[in-house]
Enzyme design. Structure first.
Site: not given
Length: 425
Positions: A93, A96, A130
């Protein structure tokens, strides 16, 4: 491993049963933040640092003092799922939100240890990230200076397609999208924002990924975030219409990306997928409910129309109605997905994802798109009038979202909000 679901042993049985039916199981893991309640890691060590902040508070400590033990905790956790539970890989998840300036990034270390575990077990293991970075290093091999993830989600493709289908260019990141040229770029080059200015972010964003095989990226038009984070959890066919949802499915399943389908998408499920929660702490429940209403009020929503995530009916409303899958339009959509999946699996050219193999032609004003992938031509008409597409010699229709499409006089007429797929012999 929620105990009412059966605990660890039930999860192991589930994985074994899936493997017995030829299905792989990937687990969604969240190593970028902890929940708002029940997090006691701070009692034991410096798992979170206030030196960096994320949307969920302080960042997980991946680079500061004692971070080697924090990293070890998550690395061992990842290995546990794959080694002890036979999970086939992880979906990571929001990577970033990892703040890590170490010489060996956490993702790189995770990729290395996963490769070692794969070699020792003889089982194929995958890491899917992601990432909102539009940074090709995430899926670039470690020996080429990358982090070594097997794949990442292709958000630019989703945003470009969704903004066109639903004509939503006002809210959040959709402000950066809406042009047919952006959908063309996503299909051909993966990243739309590859070192250009982003109005939403108010800065230059991304780096080109056109040199990478596109099977390194997952393509989708719905997922738990893109549906669940909408104010009322409405699915694509609610905002775009049934016919445009069929067009979207065709583009996803003939695109050069690894296609991903969201639960119930394949039959245009009538139930929404709304954000729901069940916090035992009354104050936390109140804050979550009020925060959700404030969030969407800022986008012009009437707060009374935003479902309360703490209400049981919000959860009940989001359950799939399996009985409808064989009825009416739902059955028609499911048949359409089956045909597209069969086409994808049986057409080698649709699984050739090397750079430069996908060629797209568009008309911005008339809102049509033609995609060429080897002998396959995908003809999409999102304009208000029928569109005549030239048909190459020997072309035949293999799928059409609307009945009646024929090749005539070396052309194919495609109705508005429709798609026709040709194969050139």
């Amino acid at each position: 491993m929620h105990e009412p679901y059966g605990g660890p042993d039930a999860l192991k049985r589930f994985v074994d049963a899936a493997h017995g039916r030829g299905l792989a199981v990937l687990l969604d893991v969240v190593y970028n933040h902890f929940g708002p309640v029940g997090n006691y890691t701070g009692k034991y060590g410096p798992y979170v640092t206030d030196a960096h902040h994320t949307p969920w508070g302080g960042a997980v400590n991946l680079e500061a003092a004692w971070s080697h033990q924090v990293r070890r905790f998550f690395l061992d956790n990842a290995r546990m799922w794959m080694r002890d539970f036979h999970i086939d890989g992880l979906r990571l998840d929001a990577v970033h939100a990892y703040v890590d300036r170490s010489a060996i990034h956490f993702l790189e270390r995770l990729a290395a240890e996963t490769e070692a575990l794969q070699a020792s077990t003889g089982r194929r293991l995958v890491m899917i990230a992601e990432s909102d970075l539009n940074d090709p290093r995430v899926v670039t091999a470690r020996d080429a200076g990358g982090f070594g993830m097997d794949a990442q989600w292709s958000d630019d493709f989703h945003h470009a397609l969704f903004a066109i289908l639903c004509q939503d260019t006002q809210n959040g990141y959709y402000a950066d999208f809406g042009a047919m040229a952006q959908l063309k770029k996503a299909l051909e080059e993966t990243f739309v924002y590859d070192g250009i200015y982003s109005q939403h972010r108010k800065r230059i964003h991304g780096r080109p990924a056109r040199h990478l095989p596109q099977h390194r990226f997952l393509g989708f038009i719905q997922n738990h975030d893109q549906v669940g984070n909408r104010a009322t959890g409405d699915r694509l066919h609610r905002c775009a219409g049934f016919e445009r949802a069929r067009v979207a499915a065709a583009l996803v399943l003939t695109s050069p990306f690894v296609p991903m389908i969201f639960q119930g998408e394949e039959w245009a499920a009538s139930s929404p997928f709304q954000y729901f929660a069940d916090h035992e702490n009354a104050e936390m429940a109140r804050m979550v409910s009020e925060g959700r209403k404030r969030e969407f009020a800022a986008f012009g929503w009437d707060p009374s129309q935003v479902p309360d995530p703490e209400k049981r009916e919000t959860f009940e409303r989001s359950k799939l109605n399996w009985d409808e899958a064989g009825e009416g339009e739902h059955a028609a959509m499911r048949a359409w997905y089956r045909d597209l999946i069969r086409l994808r699996r049986g057409t080698p050219a649709l699984n050739d994802c090397e750079p430069g193999r996908t060629l797209v032609t568009i008309d911005e004003e008339e809102r049509w798109l033609e995609m060429e992938r080897g002998p396959v031509r995908v003809l999409c008409n999102l304009g208000p009038a029928p569109r005549e597409f030239p048909a190459p010699e020997g072309a035949r229709i293999v799928l059409s979202s609307r009945a009646g499409a024929v090749v005539s006089d070396a052309s194919v007429s495609v109705d508005p909000d429709a798609v026709v797929i040709l194969r050139v012999n």
